[in-house]
Design a protein around this motif. Sequence first.
Motif, PDB file in Angstrom:
ATOM      1  N   LYS A  68       6.173  -4.805  -4.881  1.00 44.58           N
ATOM      2  CA  LYS A  68       7.184  -3.913  -5.453  1.00 44.58           C
ATOM      3  C   LYS A  68       6.658  -2.495  -5.642  1.00 44.58           C
ATOM      4  N   GLY A  90      10.943  -5.471  -0.710  1.00 49.03           N
ATOM      5  CA  GLY A  90      11.594  -5.045  -1.944  1.00 49.03           C
ATOM      6  C   GLY A  90      10.837  -3.912  -2.597  1.00 49.03           C
ATOM      7  N   GLU A  92       9.789  -0.637  -4.208  1.00 52.67           N
ATOM      8  CA  GLU A  92      10.576   0.338  -4.968  1.00 52.67           C
ATOM      9  C   GLU A  92       9.805   1.618  -5.261  1.00 52.67           C
ATOM     10  N   ASN A 112      13.594  -1.859   5.357  1.00 55.95           N
ATOM     11  CA  ASN A 112      14.235  -2.908   4.559  1.00 55.95           C
ATOM     12  C   ASN A 112      13.556  -3.096   3.210  1.00 55.95           C
ATOM     13  N   ASN A 113      13.536  -2.032   2.431  1.00 53.96           N
ATOM     14  CA  ASN A 113      12.992  -2.055   1.082  1.00 53.96           C
ATOM     15  C   ASN A 113      13.969  -1.367   0.133  1.00 53.96           C
ATOM     16  N   ASN A 114      13.457  -0.947  -1.033  1.00 49.24           N
ATOM     17  CA  ASN A 114      14.275  -0.246  -2.027  1.00 49.24           C
ATOM     18  C   ASN A 114      13.642   1.094  -2.374  1.00 49.24           C
ATOM     19  N   ASN A 116      14.879   3.842  -2.247  1.00 49.20           N
ATOM     20  CA  ASN A 116      15.809   4.711  -2.966  1.00 49.20           C
ATOM     21  C   ASN A 116      15.539   4.749  -4.459  1.00 49.20           C
ATOM     22  N   THR A 117      14.917   3.701  -5.004  1.00 46.89           N
ATOM     23  CA  THR A 117      14.663   3.640  -6.450  1.00 46.89           C
ATOM     24  C   THR A 117      13.659   4.687  -6.895  1.00 46.89           C
ATOM     25  N   TYR A 119      12.308   7.306  -4.857  1.00 49.11           N
ATOM     26  CA  TYR A 119      12.145   8.170  -3.694  1.00 49.11           C
ATOM     27  C   TYR A 119      11.410   9.469  -3.986  1.00 49.11           C
ATOM     28  N   ASN A 140      17.122   1.272   3.564  1.00 51.52           N
ATOM     29  CA  ASN A 140      16.561   1.560   2.236  1.00 51.52           C
ATOM     30  C   ASN A 140      17.582   2.167   1.278  1.00 51.52           C
ATOM     31  N   LYS A 141      18.865   2.119   1.636  1.00 49.66           N
ATOM     32  CA  LYS A 141      19.947   2.609   0.778  1.00 49.66           C
ATOM     33  C   LYS A 141      19.783   4.098   0.442  1.00 49.66           C
ATOM     34  N   ASN A 165      21.166   3.192   6.627  1.00 48.11           N
ATOM     35  CA  ASN A 165      21.157   3.788   5.289  1.00 48.11           C
ATOM     36  C   ASN A 165      22.559   4.258   4.912  1.00 48.11           C
TER      37      ASN A 165
END
Length: 685
Positions: A68, A90, A92, A112-114, A116-117, A119, A140-141, A165
């Motif tokens: 994470k 995942g 972040e 394929n992670n997060n 965006n949390t 960044y 990654n949104k 995205n």
Amino acid sequence: MPAQHLTPILLCLLAMWRIQTPVSSHPQYNHCQLVQKTAVCNSAELSSVPARLPENLEEIQLNYNQIKTLHDNSLLHYPSLITLTLACNGLERVQSNVFQDSKLLENLNFANNNINTGYEETSVALRKLPGLRFLDLSENKLNNEMASTLLHDLSSLEYLNLSGNLLQRLDETSFRHLHNLKELDLQRNIMFEIDSAFGSNPKLQRLNLAFNYLPCLTDFNMTQLVVLNASYNFIEWFISRQDLNEMFQLETLDLSNNRLLFFPFLPSRSKLQNLYLSHNILRFYENLVDNNTLQNSTTSVEFYNLQKHMKNVTAQLWDDNLHGDISSLDTLDLRGNQVDYFPDGFIKKMPTLSRLRMSMNCLETLNLSSEQFFGSLYELDISNNRLNQISADDKLLTTFGNLTYINLSRNDLKELPFGLFSSLQRIHSVDLSYNNIGICLPDETNINVNNITSCVQWNNIGSLRQLYLKGCDLETVPTSAFMGLSLTHLELSDNPGIDVQDSLQSLSRTLQYLGLGNTQIQDIDLSHFQSLKSLNLSKNSLFHLPPSLHDIDLKVLDIRDNRLSTIPSGQAHSLASKLQTIFLTGNMFNCCQTEWFRTFETTKTVNMIGKSDIECQDILAMTHRVQDSQMFLCLEAGESILWYILLLVPICLCLTGISIVVFLTYKSKILQKSIKKKYLKPTSY
């Protein structure tokens, strides 16, 4: 190709496969496998980067773990690291100093992670990588602001993946620091505008904009671009700059699956080789000029706001100065449009064209002579149109020396130029399916003054290997029809009543695929067809399989939609030892004779397509799936159904007798209660 080109899902699956593949000759550290200077730590349930791996590692794969946070001290032990992949974790947070000592790092995969949390902190970390060349931030949104922050000052980047995205709008500030960018993947976002987004990327050669919401591409001036994929958008117009004298380097342009109304206005000077325009609503409008039925229509169109402070442009619907340079085209794909004719001289402008794909359009006639096709043509697909006539002179046919594949299926053809196929020296595959074109009988001279024939002579075309005559209403096939041919594929399905037993014998040495579906055939001798690998006998009301199947080395057998009740055990074992694929659905098998099913099922090399849909009937005419053998009601070997009848009759008689006795026992009591209730009422005195 670098690992970053893999989509995130494929990369995750690859990671799972690699971690499960034993590498017994390499040492293992903390669930990691070492292969030279690469540590493969995929799918190891790690929550952090392993700390006790060799210091000289150049690549660490950590895909599909549970990391994470990438802490500041995670990579301190690996100063030689060049490639780091952390897809599907995942992830972040990437702490700001994690790459402080990773000066050699070039390839970084965060797919394929997060991201965006965290960044903002991740962007600080990325700026510490002076030699970063490949960066994958797909799935990654990320929105526009996040992406812009992450890419700030990454001037060394050459490959960037932002696919999957949440990017909506790009402008001149989006990639302004990426001066060395060569390849950019922006597919599967939600972009509807890309206003001057790539003006700061003079080295960009490959751009993927597929699966977005772009309504148009106008003022296209990216002269350095080699490949542009803008498929699966909502593009109605593609207009390139016509006033640039510089040569466009564009070689491949994919505008398929959009809403193009007109042929794209291509650069006036380009190296375009592959143009994909399939599945649009494109057509040509030159004939509107002479169309008296459209008195109030116009043949010109006005373009507004093509560029800032630029006057409006008025142009003809078909203008040689606007459709651009197509002289280098090798492939033109116009499948699934509304083209009903080619403008005058259109084909002539493509002297190097080798592949023309025109299926699913509205062509009614085709004059090979007037269109002036060149000898470079290799593949011609005009299937699924409205063709009722094809014309060509003898001199032109000899120029098609390179034509190898021709598909004229699903048209309304009833006549063809005489000698059309026999004149083609390299013809390899011909598809005339679903036309009303017959096979000429011996010495048949059905030729009129215009050199047109309603049948074709197929014999002695030495180069022909694949012939498709499906659904041509064929009845009589001359014995000599295929003499002198070396066919490997012959499709004759959907010709009910056709008799081909004698005519096929000349192909017994070479034939590998034979299609005889829906031909009402009941039996055929294929014992001499030792090269036959695939056979289609579907939709023929067969009660049993041809015995000659024992003698050939079949790999694929299609016997769907027949009347088979079983497959004899010997025949099933023989087929199971050879077959790789078999189609059996659509038959109503006998549930009590399904040994063949277990034979195919236990033979691991046989794939029964649609196995769960294969049905049978038991002795009570109830339908079951063959694989549900525990549901069947069957007789044991040697048993007769008479015994079941004799067993059921006494049971039924006993049940009937018991019912009568019970009824008579309680009948008197029921009557007494009924009489008392009706007549024995209290009186008033």
